[in-house]
Write an enzyme that holds these catalytic residues in place. Structure first.
Site, PDB file in Angstrom:
ATOM      1  N   GLY A 208      31.295   3.323  23.030  1.00  0.00           N
ATOM      2  CA  GLY A 208      30.287   4.002  22.224  1.00  0.00           C
ATOM      3  C   GLY A 208      29.658   5.148  22.985  1.00  0.00           C
ATOM      4  O   GLY A 208      30.179   5.596  24.013  1.00  0.00           O
ATOM      5  N   ASN A 209      28.535   5.619  22.500  1.00  0.00           N
ATOM      6  CA  ASN A 209      27.813   6.702  23.170  1.00  0.00           C
ATOM      7  C   ASN A 209      26.322   6.515  22.963  1.00  0.00           C
ATOM      8  O   ASN A 209      25.881   5.568  22.300  1.00  0.00           O
ATOM      9  CB  ASN A 209      28.300   8.072  22.680  1.00  0.00           C
ATOM     10  N   ARG A 210      25.528   7.439  23.482  1.00  0.00           N
ATOM     11  CA  ARG A 210      24.077   7.260  23.537  1.00  0.00           C
ATOM     12  C   ARG A 210      23.328   7.866  22.353  1.00  0.00           C
ATOM     13  O   ARG A 210      22.108   7.910  22.365  1.00  0.00           O
ATOM     14  CB  ARG A 210      23.535   7.858  24.837  1.00  0.00           C
ATOM     15  N   ALA A 275      27.608  11.577  16.503  1.00  0.00           N
ATOM     16  CA  ALA A 275      28.446  11.699  17.701  1.00  0.00           C
ATOM     17  C   ALA A 275      29.623  10.745  17.572  1.00  0.00           C
ATOM     18  O   ALA A 275      29.540   9.587  18.005  1.00  0.00           O
ATOM     19  CB  ALA A 275      27.624  11.385  18.946  1.00  0.00           C
TER      20      ALA A 275
END
Length: 405
Positions: A208-210, A275
């Protein structure tokens, strides 16, 4: 300068939620006049409204008649908010009926007017209600779509009053923009994506990402405050649904792609603030991947995910639609943040690209942002450090400008 808010309350069970909305306005320093209908007082009594607003309340035009309240209240208002707005109230407003203090106020107001409907699904979907809503929107009023959720009794569906905190935030946006510019997205259908996608390795782990989704939600809220019909494709975000916005929830990049492509068919603008994960595992383990006794780590093969922004930009579902992308860059040996942003703008073929410098983890999870909005025609708009809401309005300003072109 004191802001004069008129809070109209019509007779629905959701009237009790308007008490929270009133509290938010008063605690923010706004001067609030509550104008309930007679039926609203069947749900929440006059003493409650008076205690929370610090003012007497009336439902008819005869109370303190020497002050001509049926004209004065609307004339002095900076914004009128009706929450909840019942089907009956919407019908009266659409047809110009004025049989009590609230409907008279709606006729005399020359400020932005926001209706937050609440009713059963069947009442909201009835052709008469939809025609009344369309009439009000055509005249410049902001009529939010109701939320989906639990209604009176055991019923569930579309018709629930949006969260009072979200109505409050939307109204603040309307006040910030002012009467002149509050409706420049009226009649437009827009799609916003928000959050970060997840690509599962096994039943419990994912890549995943932030991304927090804060910027995407600010964009959705800002568009709704300017009169747009907004579809928000939300990837793994835990924020409250923005008032008046239709939310589609997804997890993976493929799900995000499918939802965005489906929504763009009728959209006037698409803003890809989400994102998406660039890569996904070629295979997902059906069982949790266990640690090896020898301390070795498993090898994970990745493949590229679909490039959603490039797809919807190159293959336009609707001629004239404005496509906006986001680029979170840090700069490297191949170029600066802006150089990489300009290259991405050309590669993706979108109309606008919002470039963020995320060096050191800046922006993620923060209420503030700063960016440069690059345009395919070579224009660039620098947006200084400020709230994500402020950036959202700059982005919509640029989108509206392209509509005019």
């Amino acid at each position: 300068m004191t802001v004069e808010v008129v809070l109209g309350v019509s007779g629905g069970i959701a009237a009790y939620k308007a008490c929270e909305l009133l509290r938010r306005f008063t605690e923010s320093g706004h001067d609030v006049t509550v104008v309930p209908t007679a039926s609203a007082l069947e749900f929440v009594g006059a003493p409650t409204w008076s205690a929370l607003s610090g003012k007497p309340v009336a439902t008819d035009v005869w109370t303190r008649v020497h002050e001509v309240p049926h004209v004065r209240i609307g004339q002095s208002a900076d914004v009128v908010v009706v929450a909840p707005a019942t089907a009956d109230l919407l019908a009266k407003a659409a047809h110009g009926l004025a049989d009590d203090l609230l409907t008279n106020t709606l006729l005399t107001a020359r400020c932005p007017v926001v209706f937050a409907p609440a009713m059963h699904t069947e009442m909201w979907e009835h052709p008469a209600t939809q025609a009344n809503v369309a009439t009000l929107r055509q005249r410049g009023a902001i009529v939010l779509d109701p939320a989906v959720g639990r209604l009176t009794g055991a019923d569930t569906g579309k018709g629930r009053l949006p969260d009072p905190a979200e109505i409050f935030e939307l109204v603040l946006g309307v006040l910030d923009r002012g009467a002149e510019a509050s409706h420049d997205l009226a009649g437009r259908k827009v799609v916003v994506s928000a959050g970060g996608t997840r690509e599962y390795l096994d039943p419990v782990r994912f890549l995943g990402n932030r991304s927090s989704g804060l910027q995407g939600y600010a964009l959705a809220r800002a568009a709704a405050s300017r009169g747009a019909h907004v579809t928000l494709v939300s990837a793994n975000v835990t924020l409250a649904d923005p008032a008046g916005v239709s939310v589609v929830r997804v997890e993976t990049t493929q799900q995000l792609r499918d939802a965005v492509v489906a929504a763009t068919a009728t959209a006037d603008a698409v803003v890809m603030a989400a994102a998406p994960a660039d890569f996904r595992p070629t295979a997902v383990s059906e069982a949790k991947i266990k640690k090896a006794d020898d301390g070795s780590a498993p090898s994970i093969e990745l493949e590229q995910n679909p490039d959603i922004l490039a797809e919807i930009s190159h293959d336009r579902a609707r001629e004239g639609a404005v496509i906006v992308g986001f680029a979170a860059e840090t700069g490297d040996a191949t170029g600066s943040v802006l150089e990489l942003g300009r290259a991405k703008l050309a590669r993706k073929a979108c109309d606008l690209l919002v470039v963020n410098d995320v060096s050191g983890g800046a922006v993620f999870g923060s209420a503030d942002n700063e960016a440069v909005v690059l345009a395919a025609d070579g224009a660039a708009v620098e947006v200084p450090h400020g709230s994500k809401t402020a950036l959202a309005h700059v982005i919509w300003d640029e989108v509206v400008r392209r509509f005019a072109d």
